[in-house]
Design an enzyme around this catalytic site. Structure first.
Site, PDB file in Angstrom:
ATOM      1  N   CYS A   1     -38.682-141.492 122.518  1.00 46.99           N
ATOM      2  CA  CYS A   1     -37.795-142.638 122.633  1.00 46.99           C
ATOM      3  C   CYS A   1     -38.255-143.461 123.825  1.00 46.99           C
ATOM      4  CB  CYS A   1     -36.366-142.173 122.902  1.00 46.99           C
ATOM      5  SG  CYS A   1     -35.314-142.491 121.506  1.00 46.99           S
TER       6      CYS A   1
ATOM      7  N   CYS B   1     -27.808-138.171 125.057  1.00 41.98           N
ATOM      8  CA  CYS B   1     -28.448-138.120 123.738  1.00 41.98           C
ATOM      9  C   CYS B   1     -28.104-136.863 122.938  1.00 41.98           C
ATOM     10  CB  CYS B   1     -29.957-138.199 123.911  1.00 41.98           C
ATOM     11  SG  CYS B   1     -30.837-138.017 122.365  1.00 41.98           S
TER      12      CYS B   1
ATOM     13  N   ARG C   1     -28.190-138.431 100.594  1.00 42.59           N
ATOM     14  CA  ARG C   1     -29.027-139.070 101.615  1.00 42.59           C
ATOM     15  C   ARG C   1     -29.516-138.051 102.639  1.00 42.59           C
ATOM     16  NH1 ARG C   1     -23.763-139.689 101.982  1.00 42.59           N
ATOM     17  NH2 ARG C   1     -22.641-140.087 103.926  1.00 42.59           N
TER      18      ARG C   1
ATOM     19  N   ARG D   1     -27.723-133.143 104.818  1.00 43.83           N
ATOM     20  CA  ARG D   1     -26.350-132.706 105.017  1.00 43.83           C
ATOM     21  C   ARG D   1     -25.430-133.255 103.950  1.00 43.83           C
ATOM     22  NH1 ARG D   1     -24.720-133.307 110.817  1.00 43.83           N
ATOM     23  NH2 ARG D   1     -25.698-131.266 110.770  1.00 43.83           N
ATOM     24  N   TYR D   2     -25.634-134.512 103.580  1.00 42.02           N
ATOM     25  CA  TYR D   2     -24.765-135.167 102.608  1.00 42.02           C
ATOM     26  C   TYR D   2     -25.423-135.146 101.229  1.00 42.02           C
ATOM     27  CZ  TYR D   2     -22.449-137.145 106.754  1.00 42.02           C
ATOM     28  OH  TYR D   2     -21.786-137.332 107.943  1.00 42.02           O
TER      29      TYR D   2
ATOM     30  N   ASP E   1     -18.680-137.013 114.867  1.00 38.45           N
ATOM     31  CA  ASP E   1     -19.646-136.221 114.115  1.00 38.45           C
ATOM     32  C   ASP E   1     -19.228-134.776 114.393  1.00 38.45           C
ATOM     33  OD1 ASP E   1     -21.774-135.728 112.449  1.00 38.45           O
ATOM     34  OD2 ASP E   1     -23.094-137.144 113.482  1.00 38.45           O
TER      35      ASP E   1
ATOM     36  N   ASP F   1     -20.830-136.889 121.391  1.00 36.67           N
ATOM     37  CA  ASP F   1     -21.028-135.501 120.953  1.00 36.67           C
ATOM     38  C   ASP F   1     -20.978-134.547 122.148  1.00 36.67           C
ATOM     39  OD1 ASP F   1     -21.398-136.188 118.274  1.00 36.67           O
ATOM     40  OD2 ASP F   1     -23.542-136.581 118.578  1.00 36.67           O
TER      41      ASP F   1
ATOM     42  N   ARG G   1     -29.757-135.744 120.549  1.00 41.81           N
ATOM     43  CA  ARG G   1     -30.960-134.974 120.229  1.00 41.81           C
ATOM     44  C   ARG G   1     -31.761-134.672 121.484  1.00 41.81           C
ATOM     45  NH1 ARG G   1     -31.188-138.497 115.592  1.00 41.81           N
ATOM     46  NH2 ARG G   1     -29.606-137.606 114.242  1.00 41.81           N
TER      47      ARG G   1
ATOM     48  N   LYS H   1     -19.867-136.867 109.684  1.00 39.98           N
ATOM     49  CA  LYS H   1     -19.058-137.871 110.375  1.00 39.98           C
ATOM     50  C   LYS H   1     -17.660-137.946 109.758  1.00 39.98           C
ATOM     51  CE  LYS H   1     -23.205-140.541 111.345  1.00 39.98           C
ATOM     52  NZ  LYS H   1     -24.147-139.706 110.575  1.00 39.98           N
TER      53      LYS H   1
HETATM   54  C1  LIG Z   1     -25.290-139.952 110.176  1.00 35.86           C
HETATM   55  C2  LIG Z   1     -26.047-139.182 109.245  1.00 35.86           C
HETATM   56  C3  LIG Z   1     -26.375-139.705 107.983  1.00 35.86           C
HETATM   57  C4  LIG Z   1     -25.959-141.085 107.530  1.00 35.86           C
HETATM   58  O1  LIG Z   1     -24.577-141.201 107.444  1.00 35.86           O
HETATM   59  P1  LIG Z   1     -23.882-142.547 106.926  1.00 35.86           P
HETATM   60  O2  LIG Z   1     -22.422-142.316 107.091  1.00 35.86           O
HETATM   61  O3  LIG Z   1     -24.291-142.708 105.504  1.00 35.86           O
HETATM   62  O4  LIG Z   1     -24.398-143.647 107.778  1.00 35.86           O
HETATM   63  C5  LIG Z   1     -27.090-138.905 107.131  1.00 35.86           C
HETATM   64  N1  LIG Z   1     -27.455-137.641 107.477  1.00 35.86           N
HETATM   65  C6  LIG Z   1     -27.134-137.113 108.666  1.00 35.86           C
HETATM   66  C7  LIG Z   1     -27.550-135.718 108.980  1.00 35.86           C
HETATM   67  C8  LIG Z   1     -26.429-137.861 109.606  1.00 35.86           C
HETATM   68  O5  LIG Z   1     -26.132-137.349 110.799  1.00 35.86           O
HETATM   69  S1  SF4 Z   2     -29.449-141.372 122.014  1.00 31.56           S
HETATM   70 FE1  SF4 Z   2     -31.344-140.160 122.064  1.00 31.56          FE
HETATM   71  S2  SF4 Z   2     -32.406-140.646 120.166  1.00 31.56           S
HETATM   72 FE2  SF4 Z   2     -30.866-142.245 120.506  1.00 31.56          FE
HETATM   73  S3  SF4 Z   2     -31.922-143.877 121.624  1.00 31.56           S
HETATM   74 FE3  SF4 Z   2     -30.988-142.544 123.153  1.00 31.56          FE
HETATM   75  S4  SF4 Z   2     -32.571-141.049 123.707  1.00 31.56           S
HETATM   76 FE4  SF4 Z   2     -33.189-142.013 121.775  1.00 31.56          FE
END
Ligand SMILES: *Cc1c(COP(=O)(O)O)cnc(C)c1O
Ligand code: SF4
Length: 396
Positions: A155, A162, A146, A142-143, A357, A320, A164, A364
């Site tokens: 998990c 969560c 990174r 996305r960025y 986010d 979220d 995800r 973010k």
């Molecule tokens: C949170 C996140 C990151 C890392 O973000 P930082 O602000 O650098 O900690 C990288 N990719 C994705 C998709 C994210 O959700």
């Molecule tokens: S928020 Fe989701 S991915 Fe993160 S620790 Fe909890 S269950 Fe695991």
């Protein structure tokens, strides 16, 4: 047994070192009793074994009701509930919650509720549109510099809020590590790889090392980060062996998911110390949750406890809008008020960045109370933490 001072987690220090640190040897009688009552066959050694903890986790309602008794309403509600996100609580974390008592806010972060079926305004299964930014199976780019790699969908404790939940515990997530590695190798702009999931620390040492090694071998990758909740829910996983493996791959950072100051048990503190002693910079990520941690006092306490074990509060997330999360979400105003009650009132290191986010995949976005209140041709007008106004000259 003599009645002694009760500590937050019913801990009974039997000996304190004289060196002024807060390292105390503790016997946790009430949790020991919890273990004896609910896992009578487990030895002390079993209890300290992370694989045993995972194998003996609470995953069904019958076991849940036996160990963390449900109210009659909860029982009827939950019997009719077909939640997307499965139930999973480690015996360790269940013991913590049992000791903290029936009304402790951490309980609702892991116990399912009918509210999870209520779809509210603006909610979605994948509000961050991670599926759109997926550049290889299990990789989100996305960025600019990174990437996020979802190493596993497993998990050790399933948070009810969560982000995800569409993936976690679903057992059908596609993940192709070879494709992930070739994508990162081909994109020389990627200097930071964030390993997440699910929880990467639920993998075996050897599997995790295999992944880390392959990524570390890519020349342009400058740093690796691991996102995990393990120190809070399964501190037994942080073994000297794991830590010795991780420290071979520096610079390696760890972002730990913490929710509440009561999670900082002696086991969790020891896990953080072990990681910090291996030179692993530790940061925390906390989701702001309604009636769980949405007050400046609770969060301040959490952040102070974290600094004591060398974890720097990194992000405070607005929750979220995943499907069925309304009961967990606070207003943005509430979050801003909390931030206003931290800055200036405590150590700057104790203050995380409050972020949303952005739904739709915007990444973010940081939020700040309004400190810059006005400006004219000559000055910028600022408000400090005590709400006094100051002017900073603009002209030179
Ligand atoms: C949170 C996140 C990151 C890392 O973000 P930082 O602000 O650098 O900690 C990288 N990719 C994705 C998709 C994210 O959700
Ligand atoms: S928020 Fe989701 S991915 Fe993160 S620790 Fe909890 S269950 Fe695991």
């Amino acid at each position: 047994m003599r009645k002694t001072i009760e500590f937050a987690n019913n801990l009974l220090p039997i000996h304190k070192f004289q060196n002024g640190t807060d390292r105390s040897v503790v016997i946790d009688f009430s949790r020991y009793n919890f273990q004896k009552q609910h896992f009578p066959k487990a030895s002390r050694r079993d209890w300290k074994n992370w694989q045993w903890q995972i194998q003996n986790s609470i995953t069904d309602l019958e076991m849940l009701d036996r160990i963390l008794p449900l109210t009659p309403t909860e029982k009827t509600e939950l019997q009719s509930l077909k939640v997307k996100l499965p139930l999973r609580i480690t015996p360790y974390y269940a013991g913590l919650i049992a000791n903290l008592g029936k009304n402790h806010p951490l309980r609702k972060t892991v116990i399912p509720s009918l509210n999870e079926l209520k779809m509210s305004f603006g909610e979605a299964a994948d509000p961050l549109h991670e599926e759109d930014d997926k550049k290889a199976p299990g990789l989100v780019h996305r960025y600019p510099d990174r990437v996020l790699v979802l190493l596993t969908d497993f998990c050790s404790a399933n948070c009810r809020y969560c982000t995800r939940s569409r993936l976690v515990g679903q057992e059908h997530t596609v993940f192709d590590f070879d494709k992930v590695v070739s994508y990162i190798s081909e994109h020389t702009e990627i200097r930071d790889v964030l390993l997440s999931g699910g929880d990467p620390l639920t993998l075996s040492d050897s599997k995790l090392e295999y992944y880390i090694q392959k990524i570390r071998a890519i020349e342009h990758v400058e740093m690796i980060r691991i996102g995990t909740k393990i120190p809070a829910v399964l501190p037994q996983r942080i073994t000297p062996q794991l830590v010795n493996m991780l420290k071979k791959y520096h610079p390696l950072y760890l972002s730990i998911h913490f929710t509440h100051p009561d999670e900082l048990t002696p086991e969790t503190q020891a896990a953080c110390r072990l990681l910090a002693d291996a030179g692993i910079p530790l940061g925390s990520q906390t989701v702001l949750l309604k009636d769980v941690n949405d007050s400046a006092e609770t969060l301040k306490k959490l952040f102070h406890e974290l600094l004591k074990v060398r974890v720097k509060p990194y992000y405070l997330y607005q929750c979220d809008p995943i499907s069925g999360s309304a009961h967990f979400r606070t207003s943005v105003d509430k979050g801003l008020q909390i931030m206003e009650n931290l800055r200036g009132f405590t150590t700057g290191y104790a203050i995380p960045t409050y972020v949303i986010d952005a739904p739709g995949g915007g990444g973010k976005i940081p939020l700040q109370p309004k400190y810059q209140i006005d400006e004219n041709a000559d000055y910028v007008f600022l408000k400090n933490y005590e709400k006094n106004i100051y002017a900073y000259p603009k002209k030179k």
